[in-house]
Design a protein around this motif. Structure first.
Motif, PDB file in Angstrom:
ATOM      1  N   VAL A  86       0.847  -1.189   0.000  1.00 32.08           N
ATOM      2  CA  VAL A  86       0.000   0.000   0.000  1.00 32.08           C
ATOM      3  C   VAL A  86       0.886   1.243   0.000  1.00 32.08           C
ATOM      4  O   VAL A  86       2.053   1.187   0.384  1.00 32.08           O
ATOM      5  N   PRO A  87       0.328   2.385  -0.420  1.00 34.51           N
ATOM      6  CA  PRO A  87       1.113   3.622  -0.406  1.00 34.51           C
ATOM      7  C   PRO A  87       1.453   4.091   1.007  1.00 34.51           C
ATOM      8  O   PRO A  87       0.718   3.832   1.957  1.00 34.51           O
ATOM      9  N   VAL A  88       2.585   4.799   1.079  1.00 35.91           N
ATOM     10  CA  VAL A  88       2.985   5.499   2.290  1.00 35.91           C
ATOM     11  C   VAL A  88       3.093   6.964   1.889  1.00 35.91           C
ATOM     12  O   VAL A  88       3.860   7.298   0.979  1.00 35.91           O
ATOM     13  N   ASN A  89       2.313   7.839   2.518  1.00 40.34           N
ATOM     14  CA  ASN A  89       2.325   9.245   2.095  1.00 40.34           C
ATOM     15  C   ASN A  89       3.572   9.965   2.614  1.00 40.34           C
ATOM     16  O   ASN A  89       4.368   9.393   3.374  1.00 40.34           O
ATOM     17  N   LYS A  90       3.730  11.214   2.217  1.00 41.85           N
ATOM     18  CA  LYS A  90       4.930  11.980   2.579  1.00 41.85           C
ATOM     19  C   LYS A  90       5.070  12.162   4.083  1.00 41.85           C
ATOM     20  O   LYS A  90       6.169  12.357   4.586  1.00 41.85           O
ATOM     21  N   GLY A  91       3.974  12.090   4.801  1.00 43.98           N
ATOM     22  CA  GLY A  91       4.015  12.178   6.256  1.00 43.98           C
ATOM     23  C   GLY A  91       4.382  10.860   6.924  1.00 43.98           C
ATOM     24  O   GLY A  91       4.456  10.770   8.139  1.00 43.98           O
ATOM     25  N   GLY A  92       4.597   9.805   6.114  1.00 45.52           N
ATOM     26  CA  GLY A  92       4.957   8.501   6.652  1.00 45.52           C
ATOM     27  C   GLY A  92       3.772   7.667   7.101  1.00 45.52           C
ATOM     28  O   GLY A  92       3.942   6.659   7.787  1.00 45.52           O
ATOM     29  N   ASN A  93       2.573   8.078   6.691  1.00 46.53           N
ATOM     30  CA  ASN A  93       1.370   7.338   7.071  1.00 46.53           C
ATOM     31  C   ASN A  93       0.948   6.374   5.963  1.00 46.53           C
ATOM     32  O   ASN A  93       1.037   6.700   4.778  1.00 46.53           O
ATOM     33  N   ILE A  94       0.480   5.211   6.372  1.00 46.60           N
ATOM     34  CA  ILE A  94       0.005   4.193   5.437  1.00 46.60           C
ATOM     35  C   ILE A  94      -1.383   4.569   4.941  1.00 46.60           C
ATOM     36  O   ILE A  94      -2.237   4.969   5.723  1.00 46.60           O
ATOM     37  N   GLU A  95      -1.586   4.443   3.643  1.00 48.50           N
ATOM     38  CA  GLU A  95      -2.894   4.677   3.025  1.00 48.50           C
ATOM     39  C   GLU A  95      -3.458   3.321   2.605  1.00 48.50           C
ATOM     40  O   GLU A  95      -2.784   2.554   1.935  1.00 48.50           O
ATOM     41  N   TRP A  96      -4.672   3.025   2.992  1.00 51.02           N
ATOM     42  CA  TRP A  96      -5.254   1.708   2.759  1.00 51.02           C
ATOM     43  C   TRP A  96      -5.907   1.608   1.390  1.00 51.02           C
ATOM     44  O   TRP A  96      -7.117   1.605   1.251  1.00 51.02           O
ATOM     45  N   ARG A  97      -5.040   1.541   0.388  1.00 48.86           N
ATOM     46  CA  ARG A  97      -5.468   1.292  -0.984  1.00 48.86           C
ATOM     47  C   ARG A  97      -4.308   0.605  -1.699  1.00 48.86           C
ATOM     48  O   ARG A  97      -3.178   0.610  -1.216  1.00 48.86           O
ATOM     49  N   ARG A  98      -4.597   0.040  -2.833  1.00 50.89           N
ATOM     50  CA  ARG A  98      -3.598  -0.697  -3.601  1.00 50.89           C
ATOM     51  C   ARG A  98      -2.608   0.261  -4.262  1.00 50.89           C
ATOM     52  O   ARG A  98      -2.992   1.317  -4.754  1.00 50.89           O
ATOM     53  N   LEU A  99      -1.338  -0.098  -4.265  1.00 47.19           N
ATOM     54  CA  LEU A  99      -0.326   0.658  -5.006  1.00 47.19           C
ATOM     55  C   LEU A  99      -0.595   0.527  -6.497  1.00 47.19           C
ATOM     56  O   LEU A  99      -1.052  -0.516  -6.957  1.00 47.19           O
ATOM     57  N   SER A 100      -0.260   1.534  -7.255  1.00 44.76           N
ATOM     58  CA  SER A 100      -0.384   1.458  -8.708  1.00 44.76           C
ATOM     59  C   SER A 100       0.922   0.929  -9.301  1.00 44.76           C
ATOM     60  O   SER A 100       1.975   0.970  -8.659  1.00 44.76           O
ATOM     61  N   GLU A 101       0.848   0.455 -10.535  1.00 42.31           N
ATOM     62  CA  GLU A 101       2.063   0.018 -11.227  1.00 42.31           C
ATOM     63  C   GLU A 101       3.019   1.188 -11.392  1.00 42.31           C
ATOM     64  O   GLU A 101       4.234   1.024 -11.273  1.00 42.31           O
ATOM     65  N   GLN A 102       2.500   2.386 -11.648  1.00 44.25           N
ATOM     66  CA  GLN A 102       3.340   3.573 -11.814  1.00 44.25           C
ATOM     67  C   GLN A 102       4.063   3.922 -10.510  1.00 44.25           C
ATOM     68  O   GLN A 102       5.195   4.394 -10.526  1.00 44.25           O
ATOM     69  N   ALA A 103       3.423   3.671  -9.375  1.00 47.38           N
ATOM     70  CA  ALA A 103       4.058   3.934  -8.079  1.00 47.38           C
ATOM     71  C   ALA A 103       5.306   3.070  -7.901  1.00 47.38           C
ATOM     72  O   ALA A 103       6.279   3.511  -7.261  1.00 47.38           O
ATOM     73  N   ILE A 104       5.293   1.861  -8.468  1.00 45.41           N
ATOM     74  CA  ILE A 104       6.466   0.988  -8.390  1.00 45.41           C
ATOM     75  C   ILE A 104       7.622   1.629  -9.158  1.00 45.41           C
ATOM     76  O   ILE A 104       8.760   1.671  -8.673  1.00 45.41           O
ATOM     77  N   TYR A 105       7.356   2.136 -10.371  1.00 46.57           N
ATOM     78  CA  TYR A 105       8.387   2.837 -11.137  1.00 46.57           C
ATOM     79  C   TYR A 105       8.959   4.011 -10.356  1.00 46.57           C
ATOM     80  O   TYR A 105      10.170   4.207 -10.288  1.00 46.57           O
TER      81      TYR A 105
END
Length: 182
Positions: A86-105
């Motif tokens: 899952v994503p981790v925002n700039k504040g270091g908090n976990i966001e409860w949604r699926r990562l995108s393929e672009q986020a991996i890049y």
């Protein structure tokens, strides 16, 4: 080392992602499709349900360091059902949604910059894994199965072994002929 230095949840998450991309040879679409329930803590196996060609298969996170990275990420992530990564925002908090393929890049680009190395793609890790296995003596059919390739010719494109390896393999064969002495 850049992941280890990162004290936010992104550090262990990114280490686990890098481990799965390299050690399991997953495509980025398969990686972001994983759920927590797809990971077997006891064996390190991953149930890859969202694979190319809709062919589900099992990937093996067999390296203890890769398993440790995954366990560290899960300890931070928690055992909530849902997407494994899952994503981790700039504040270091976990966001409860699926990562995108672009986020991996984007993550790989960021980690490469931090490490002072050339940019690389998720597929570069897949290719490197295949080449490293072949270099270490794994047979091409096994590597094909690990990568979930439909055809061994696709796997053969990742074979970077030099002629010296082919020569060494050819030397394994012998015929029982003795030179004539006239």
């Amino acid at each position: 080392s850049t992941c280890a230095a990162d004290r936010t949840p992104a550090g262990p998450r990114d280490a686990a992602i890098l481990s799965v991309l390299y050690l399991c040879g997953l495509r980025r679409g398969s990686l972001v499709g994983l759920d927590l329930a797809d990971y077997d803590h006891a064996t390190g196996d991953l149930n890859v349900r969202k694979a190319k060609g809709r062919k589900a298969y099992t990937a093996h996170l067999a390296d203890p360091s890769g398993q440790a990275a995954m366990e560290d990420w899960i300890a931070v992530r928690g055992h909530e059902p849902g997407p494994l990564f899952v994503p981790v925002n700039k504040g270091g908090n976990i966001e409860w949604r699926r990562l995108s393929e672009q986020a991996i890049y984007k993550m790989l680009r960021k980690r490469a910059l931090e490490a002072g190395i050339d940019e690389f793609s998720p597929h570069d890790l897949r290719r490197t894994m295949a080449g490293d296995l072949l270099d270490r003596g794994a047979d091409i059919v096994t590597v094909k199965r690990i990568l979930n390739h439909a055809n061994v010719e696709t796997t053969a494109r990742y074979d970077r072994r030099p002629d010296a390896v082919k020569r060494k393999a050819a030397a394994l064969l012998h015929i029982p002929w003795r030179r004539r002495r006239d």
